[in-house]
Scaffold this motif. Structure first.
Motif, short mmCIF file in Angstrom:
data_model
loop_
_atom_site.label_atom_id
_atom_site.label_comp_id
_atom_site.label_asym_id
_atom_site.label_seq_id
_atom_site.Cartn_x
_atom_site.Cartn_y
_atom_site.Cartn_z
N UNK A 138 -3.18 8.22 -5.53
CA UNK A 138 -1.95 8.13 -5.92
C UNK A 138 -1.00 9.47 -5.70
N UNK A 139 -1.81 10.45 -6.43
CA UNK A 139 -1.15 11.71 -6.40
C UNK A 139 -0.89 12.06 -4.75
N UNK A 140 -1.87 11.93 -3.97
CA UNK A 140 -1.47 12.33 -2.54
C UNK A 140 -0.48 11.85 -1.85
N UNK A 141 -0.29 10.46 -2.29
CA UNK A 141 1.07 9.74 -1.66
C UNK A 141 2.14 10.16 -2.26
N UNK A 159 3.46 -2.72 -16.25
CA UNK A 159 3.78 -3.67 -14.99
C UNK A 159 3.76 -2.44 -13.86
N UNK A 160 3.44 -1.19 -14.17
CA UNK A 160 3.59 0.11 -13.23
C UNK A 160 2.23 0.26 -12.73
N UNK A 161 1.04 -0.50 -13.25
CA UNK A 161 -0.32 -0.04 -12.92
C UNK A 161 -0.62 0.20 -11.39
N UNK A 162 -1.00 1.05 -10.94
CA UNK A 162 -1.29 1.11 -9.44
C UNK A 162 -0.06 1.83 -8.44
N UNK A 163 1.06 2.16 -9.13
CA UNK A 163 2.00 2.90 -8.68
C UNK A 163 1.65 3.92 -7.49
N UNK A 164 2.31 4.07 -6.59
CA UNK A 164 2.08 4.94 -5.32
C UNK A 164 1.05 4.41 -4.54
N UNK A 165 0.55 3.14 -4.80
CA UNK A 165 -0.39 2.16 -3.82
C UNK A 165 -1.71 2.18 -4.14
N UNK A 202 0.92 -1.20 -0.11
CA UNK A 202 -0.05 0.15 0.00
C UNK A 202 0.85 1.24 0.17
N UNK A 203 0.00 2.42 0.22
CA UNK A 203 0.89 3.95 0.14
C UNK A 203 2.17 3.92 1.00
N UNK A 204 1.84 3.36 2.09
CA UNK A 204 3.01 3.44 3.53
C UNK A 204 4.21 2.73 2.73
N UNK A 205 4.17 1.54 1.90
CA UNK A 205 5.52 1.05 1.79
C UNK A 205 6.15 1.85 0.69
N UNK A 206 5.63 2.43 -0.38
CA UNK A 206 6.06 3.68 -0.92
C UNK A 206 6.69 4.76 -0.26
N UNK A 207 5.93 5.48 0.51
CA UNK A 207 6.58 6.23 1.47
C UNK A 207 7.67 6.01 2.01
N UNK A 208 7.90 4.58 2.67
CA UNK A 208 8.98 4.15 3.38
C UNK A 208 10.39 4.18 2.51
N UNK A 209 10.12 3.43 1.48
CA UNK A 209 11.00 3.23 0.44
C UNK A 209 11.84 4.61 -0.17
N UNK A 210 10.69 5.29 -0.53
CA UNK A 210 11.29 6.61 -1.12
C UNK A 210 11.95 7.46 -0.08
#
Length: 388
Positions: free
Chosen positions: A210-213, A197-203, A166-174
């Motif tokens: 996705x924009x908010x994340x 393969x990038x469908x759903x990026x930013x969670x 989910x979004x929290x994993x993108x926040x953690x990695x970036x």
């Protein structure tokens, strides 16, 4: 002289090529009102004994010569991006060598360069179930880019898409990567039209969510983000997003459908550019920005607006195969001696598609030697059995 070109309906039409090209100056004043990168293609070695799924064989001399061509016109080079067939024929070993060689060449000629750092050393069979492996892959590539003295572009990651819950994993990695980056980076949001393969990026597949994340990542580390590259082919979404960026964070348009209006901007701001279409349009694009540098937005649009039809053709669905048209035009323009691509991607577009690309580029005067372009296009038609 005329040339018969095949159409999508199976018929042929007679086309009369231009006899003169439009010349654009080399070594002119630097671009000042916009920061402009061309995402550059790689030139394959046509004599290498390769297979579509084997390691890429690159003609390094021709590849670096094309980058010198872009730098000579004042453009920056965005290296080892999707235009260079990252994940579509160019593996991480090839991309790493490309980054090393191009960064060294940039230092030698004083050219601006930014390089893609991703996770494509994690091949599909090795896609991780944990985020630590994704972070480590990003760290390896980020370290290489920074060690070469280039600015880093954090590319969207297929592996992260697969591993994130989910979004929290993108926040953690970036967040982890931005904290350890030595210089501000460019964040790249590449839409699924460029890579399914990038469908759903930013969670989220909801672009608003996705924009908010995406914006939260930037807001938490504004000092480590030079800018964002938006490749969603949605002009209004890009405009809305750039108006919400923290002060000092640039928006680099990656919209190959609406770039003239986005770069020209409005009374609330504008986009800089990091575009694949500026590979074939390099000299013309640089000339247009120099006109914009004088404050002449109308003249800028008059130069760049007519190129949109060609760009929309090259980037038509399935968009990820736009590289084939880009390399075709490089061959027709004399920047390389052949129409061969790593991974055999020269076969990814139909003959009518390639013929239309030739016609549109010729009408714009993009070929330094129109006669050479006609001869080469004729030879391609002959290979397909379309005799003149």
């Amino acid at each position: 002289m005329t040339i018969r070109l095949p159409g999508a309906d199976g018929t042929f039409r007679t086309y009369e090529p231009r006899t003169e090209s439009t010349a654009y100056s080399v070594g002119s004043a630097p671009l000042v009102s916009r920061t402009v990168f061309s995402a550059a293609h790689v030139v394959a070695d046509p004599y290498a004994d390769t297979t579509p799924d084997g390691p890429a064989a690159v003609d390094w001399d021709a590849t670096l010569a094309f980058r010198r061509h872009l730098w000579a016109h004042g453009l920056g080079v965005a290296e080892a991006m999707d235009t260079a067939q990252r994940g579509m024929g160019l593996d991480w070993a090839g991309a790493a060598e490309l980054i090393r060689r191009s960064a060294s060449e940039a230092k030698a000629v004083g050219g601006r360069i930014a390089c893609g750092a991703g996770t494509d050393q994690l091949v599909p069979a090795d896609r991780p179930a944990d985020l630590a492996t994704v972070r480590a892959a990003y760290e390896e590539q980020l370290a290489l880019v920074e060690d070469c003295g280039a600015q880093a572009i954090l590319m969207a990651s297929r592996a992260l898409t697969a591993a994130a819950r989910g979004p929290e994993d993108y926040l953690a990695v970036y967040g982890h990567l931005l904290r350890q980056a030595s210089e501000p980076v460019v964040l790249h949001w590449l839409g699924p039209m460029f890579d399914p393969a990038l469908d759903g990026y930013w969670g989220s597949t909801d672009l608003d969510a996705a924009t908010e994340t995406f914006l939260k990542v930037i807001a938490e580390h504004p000092d480590k983000v030079d800018g964002v590259k938006i490749s969603l082919l949605d002009a209004q979404r890009e405009i809305d997003l750039r108006r919400r960026l923290p002060r000092g964070v640039r928006c680099y348009t990656g919209d190959d459908f609406h770039y003239p209006e986005l770069i020209a901007g409005d009374d609330q701001g504008f986009s800089h550019a990091l575009l694949g279409i500026f590979d074939p349009l390099g000299p013309l694009a640089a000339e247009a920005v120099r006109v914009l540098d004088t404050g002449d937005a109308k003249g800028f649009r008059e130069l760049l607006d007519p190129t949109v039809e060609l760009s929309r053709h090259l980037f038509a669905a399935p968009t990820r195969f736009y590289k084939t048209g880009v390399v075709l035009l490089a061959w027709l323009a004399g920047h390389q001696s052949h129409f061969t691509m790593v991974g055999g991607l020269q076969s990814a577009r139909s003959l009518p598609h390639l013929a239309r690309a030739y016609e549109l580029a010729d009408r714009l005067g993009l070929f330094p030697d129109p006669e050479l372009a006609e001869v080469r296009m004729t030879s391609l038609l002959t290979v397909y059995g379309a005799t003149q």
